[in-house]
Design an enzyme around this catalytic site. Structure first.
Site, mmCIF file in Angstrom:
data_model
loop_
_atom_site.group_PDB
_atom_site.id
_atom_site.type_symbol
_atom_site.label_atom_id
_atom_site.label_comp_id
_atom_site.label_asym_id
_atom_site.label_seq_id
_atom_site.Cartn_x
_atom_site.Cartn_y
_atom_site.Cartn_z
ATOM 1 N N SER A 113 82.643 29.447 7.333
ATOM 2 C CA SER A 113 82.792 29.685 5.899
ATOM 3 C C SER A 113 83.407 31.043 5.568
ATOM 4 C CB SER A 113 81.430 29.510 5.237
ATOM 5 O OG SER A 113 81.574 29.514 3.859
ATOM 6 N N HIS A 114 82.643 31.904 4.891
ATOM 7 C CA HIS A 114 83.196 33.175 4.426
ATOM 8 C C HIS A 114 83.166 34.254 5.503
ATOM 9 C CE1 HIS A 114 78.918 33.129 4.022
ATOM 10 N NE2 HIS A 114 78.895 34.438 3.941
ATOM 11 N N ASP A 278 86.939 30.433 -0.519
ATOM 12 C CA ASP A 278 86.554 31.070 0.746
ATOM 13 C C ASP A 278 87.142 30.356 1.961
ATOM 14 O OD1 ASP A 278 84.984 28.788 0.592
ATOM 15 O OD2 ASP A 278 83.341 29.700 1.725
ATOM 16 N N ASP A 280 86.228 28.003 4.052
ATOM 17 C CA ASP A 280 86.207 26.543 4.151
ATOM 18 C C ASP A 280 86.369 25.838 2.811
ATOM 19 O OD1 ASP A 280 83.694 27.493 3.382
ATOM 20 O OD2 ASP A 280 82.667 25.747 4.212
ATOM 21 N N ASP A 282 84.673 25.936 -0.120
ATOM 22 C CA ASP A 282 83.607 25.445 -0.993
ATOM 23 C C ASP A 282 83.166 26.468 -2.042
ATOM 24 O OD1 ASP A 282 82.392 27.066 0.864
ATOM 25 O OD2 ASP A 282 80.904 25.593 1.530
ATOM 26 N N ARG A 283 83.621 27.719 -1.909
ATOM 27 C CA ARG A 283 83.227 28.719 -2.912
ATOM 28 C C ARG A 283 84.341 28.955 -3.924
ATOM 29 N NH1 ARG A 283 79.682 33.481 -0.191
ATOM 30 N NH2 ARG A 283 78.373 32.124 1.073
ATOM 31 N N GLU A 365 74.310 31.432 -6.940
ATOM 32 C CA GLU A 365 74.888 32.715 -7.352
ATOM 33 C C GLU A 365 75.978 33.191 -6.397
ATOM 34 O OE1 GLU A 365 74.268 35.143 -4.949
ATOM 35 O OE2 GLU A 365 73.045 33.590 -3.976
ATOM 36 N N LYS A 377 79.355 22.140 -2.298
ATOM 37 C CA LYS A 377 79.951 22.926 -3.372
ATOM 38 C C LYS A 377 81.453 22.849 -3.198
ATOM 39 C CE LYS A 377 79.009 27.362 -1.018
ATOM 40 N NZ LYS A 377 78.113 27.047 0.103
HETATM 41 C C1 VG1 Z 1 74.890 32.254 1.861
HETATM 42 C C2 VG1 Z 1 74.653 32.120 0.373
HETATM 43 C C3 VG1 Z 1 74.152 30.716 0.053
HETATM 44 C C4 VG1 Z 1 75.171 29.694 0.572
HETATM 45 C C5 VG1 Z 1 75.399 29.917 2.052
HETATM 46 C C6 VG1 Z 1 76.474 29.005 2.607
HETATM 47 O O1 VG1 Z 1 73.679 32.059 2.563
HETATM 48 O O2 VG1 Z 1 73.737 33.077 -0.068
HETATM 49 O O3 VG1 Z 1 73.974 30.597 -1.333
HETATM 50 O O4 VG1 Z 1 74.695 28.389 0.369
HETATM 51 O O5 VG1 Z 1 75.814 31.256 2.285
HETATM 52 O O6 VG1 Z 1 77.675 29.153 1.911
HETATM 53 P P1 VG1 Z 1 72.793 33.277 3.100
HETATM 54 O O7 VG1 Z 1 71.694 32.626 3.876
HETATM 55 O O8 VG1 Z 1 73.702 34.114 3.916
HETATM 56 O O9 VG1 Z 1 72.323 34.001 1.890
HETATM 57 V V1 VG1 Z 1 79.102 29.027 2.763
HETATM 58 O O10 VG1 Z 1 80.380 28.994 1.664
HETATM 59 O O11 VG1 Z 1 79.017 30.326 3.766
HETATM 60 O O12 VG1 Z 1 78.925 27.600 3.623
HETATM 61 CO CO CO Z 2 82.050 28.300 2.388
#
Ligand code: VG1
Ligand code: CO
Length: 544
Positions: A113-114, A278, A280, A282-283, A365, A377
């Site tokens: 992801s990010h 981001d 992948d 989804d953000r 958030e 998302k």
């Molecule tokens: C983070 C975010 C959470 C989100 C998750 C996956 O998790 O806070 O809201 O669902 O990333 O998003 P954490 O445990 O680091 O707070 V993604 O776009 O990285 O799949």
């Molecule tokens: Co993501």
């Protein structure tokens, strides 16, 4: 069953976090590491033989190699058919869409992801189920337990397949279809939003927008949807070519990491609308001209205006938000007379509510918004939703948000992240707070009195499953709130997240800077948790 059985030994660190298994690339590249995890997934799935699975990733370093391994293992494990995105690419929401549309058994998403990519960066694997959503904790926990006992995995010794040409190939008895990663998704977007109207807005010529794909997966989607189908000028999409290392950047759409876009949107002659997604896809981050929309406000605005968009014309059945997300959406739900659910962090907790039609919109958030159109998302979805609203309301982003605050009040909100701090003291910070919970109620912190303090626990209203220790909440008598939790997606040390929120109804007080409006809470957070002491930092790494 075909293929070789390879003897292996378990790794002890394959428990999926908030969103799949994420590790440094060099961890994933150890012999048998990826194979063990994938075999553990296959081993806990009932009925995968002959089934269809969707496979795609965000294009980061190791994506192609991992897909070739998965193809060989799928063949040896008796999977019937794989739908693979061309080039090994598919955004997370598109995988969800394709699973649902083609009635697949599930899917594997290759992404961290990010998190940054490249040889020194991160890699990840996530399993999604037949509803298109992230596997619930019962399944991820079973995968983890399996990974601790695994002694062998199955794999063919067939050559690599061509991932770049659409069409069907066979690997032993497995059928592999290489599909266009964009078209099913783009079709779903056309179905939900008023493309005609958005095209008119864009074509009038006075409307100017930018979308920053941060060299990650949404580039091809944004080029096709925004530029080709909606007529936005070439150049609208920034950093639109997916790169294995995201161009050395951090594919996280926030004010710090999406700096190219932020510079344009806050510069002179700023465009009307800016957005980013981001790694992948989804953000989403939404910006107006010199105006930042917090993700929590974005969710509330979308909910309050959903009836203006074709896909949601019939109204919403309910809204869900993750616990640390601001309560702005709750106020909208209240006015609409619909339920609002509060879930733990992570999209997997929304799946049951969506499947049971209890909610239509969900949000976090952390720049995550989505709806029942898929079970993830969805970054571009949020962008198109905003464009549809701008086209219908004929107001600017800032006007729409300010009008929202006047109507519902404003939830001042900020998240302070302390990234890559030492894991043990960070754990102690949380444990100390947890131990002190019983004595906090009624205490004065700064000028506020604590109304409640707990460690958030969630009972899923559909299947009764319980998730505990999901974040320390401290609520004050005036309705303001501080939440402390540790990230479940990092791969190095720990990341402490501090979430701050205060509600303001006074029409004269709606225009403050968020950090100043929250100053009292920020010092209360320090007083409560001794953040400096435990993290050794005197300020957060990222403030959003
Ligand atoms: C983070 C975010 C959470 C989100 C998750 C996956 O998790 O806070 O809201 O669902 O990333 O998003 P954490 O445990 O680091 O707070 V993604 O776009 O990285 O799949
Ligand atoms: Co993501």
């Amino acid at each position: 069953m075909t293929g070789n059985e390879i003897a292996t030994k378990p790794f002890d660190d394959q428990r999926p976090g908030t969103s799949g298994l994420r590790k440094k690339v060099h961890v994933f590249r150890q012999p048998h590491y990826l194979e063990n995890f994938v075999q553990s997934v296959f081993d806990v799935l009932d009925g995968h033989e002959g089934a269809t699975l969707v496979v795609g990733g965000d294009g980061r370093y190791f994506n192609r190699e991992a897909i070739q391994t998965i193809v060989r293992m799928a063949a040896a494990n008796g999977i019937g058919r794989l739908l693979v995105g061309r080039g090994g690419l598919m955004s997370t929401p598109a995988v969800s869409c394709v699973i649902r549309k083609h009635k697949a058994f599930g899917g594997l998403i290759l992404s961290a992801s990010h998190n940054p990519g490249g040889p020194e960066g991160d890699f990840g694997v996530k399993y999604n189920t037949a509803n298109g959503g992230p596997a619930p904790e019962t399944i991820t926990e079973a995968i983890y337990q399996r990974s601790r006992r695994i002694t062998q995995y199955r794999i063919t010794d067939t050559p690599d397949i061509d991932l770049d040409t659409e069409g069907t190939v066979h690997v032993d008895n497995l059928e592999v279809r290489i599909i266009d990663p964009v078209s099913d998704y783009a079709e779903l977007m056309e179905h939900l939003f008023d493309f005609e109207r958005i095209r008119t807005l864009i074509e009038i010529g006075s409307f100017n927008m930018r979308f920053d794909a941060l060299h990650a997966i949404t580039g091809p989607y944004a080029h096709e949807i925004l530029e080709h189908r909606l007529g936005a000028l070439p150049g609208t999409v920034l950093n639109g070519t997916p790169l294995e290392d995201f161009g050395g950047g951090h594919p996280d759409p926030n004010l710090v990491y999406a700096h190219d876009l932020v510079e344009q949107m806050f510069g002179s002659r700023a465009p009307d609308f800016g957005a980013a997604s981001d790694g992948d896809g989804d953000r989403n981050m939404i910006l107006g001209r010199r105006f930042f929309v917090t993700p929590s406000d974005s969710l509330a605005v979308l909910a309050a205006n959903a009836h203006l968009v074709p896909g949601y014309r019939m109204g919403l059945t309910g809204i869900a938000r993750s616990m640390p997300t601001s309560q702005a959406a709750d106020r909208v739900a209240e006015q609409l007379g619909i339920d609002c659910y509060e879930t733990p962090t992570g999209w997997k907790f929304f799946g049951n509510l969506l499947d049971a039609h209890k909610v239509t919109l969900c949000g976090e958030e952390s720049f995550g918004t989505g709806s029942d159109h898929v079970r993830e998302k969805d970054g571009l979805w949020a962008v198109l939703f905003w464009l549809n609203l701008l086209a219908v309301r004929k107001e600017s982003v800032e006007q729409i948000v300010r009008a929202h605050w006047r109507r519902f009040g404003r939830n001042y909100y900020s998240r302070h992240d302390y990234e890559q701090v030492a894991a043990d003291p960070a754990g102690q910070l949380i444990q100390t707070l947890r131990d002190r919970l019983p004595e906090l109620q009624g205490r004065r912190i700064g000028e506020r009195e604590v109304a409640f303090a707990d460690d958030f626990s969630y009972t899923d209203p559909i299947d009764g499953s319980v998730a505990e220790q999901q974040g320390i909440r401290v609520g004050f008598k005036d309705g303001s709130r501080i939440v402390f939790r540790l990230s479940g997606t990092g791969t190095e040390g720990a990341t402490l997240r501090v979430y701050l929120e205060r509600y303001e109804r006074d029409p004269e007080q709606l225009d403050l800077d968020a950090q100043s409006a929250l100053a009292g809470l920020i010092s209360a957070a320090e007083e409560l948790a001794r953040i400096r002491h435990y993290t050794g930092r005197d300020r957060p790494t990222v403030i959003t």
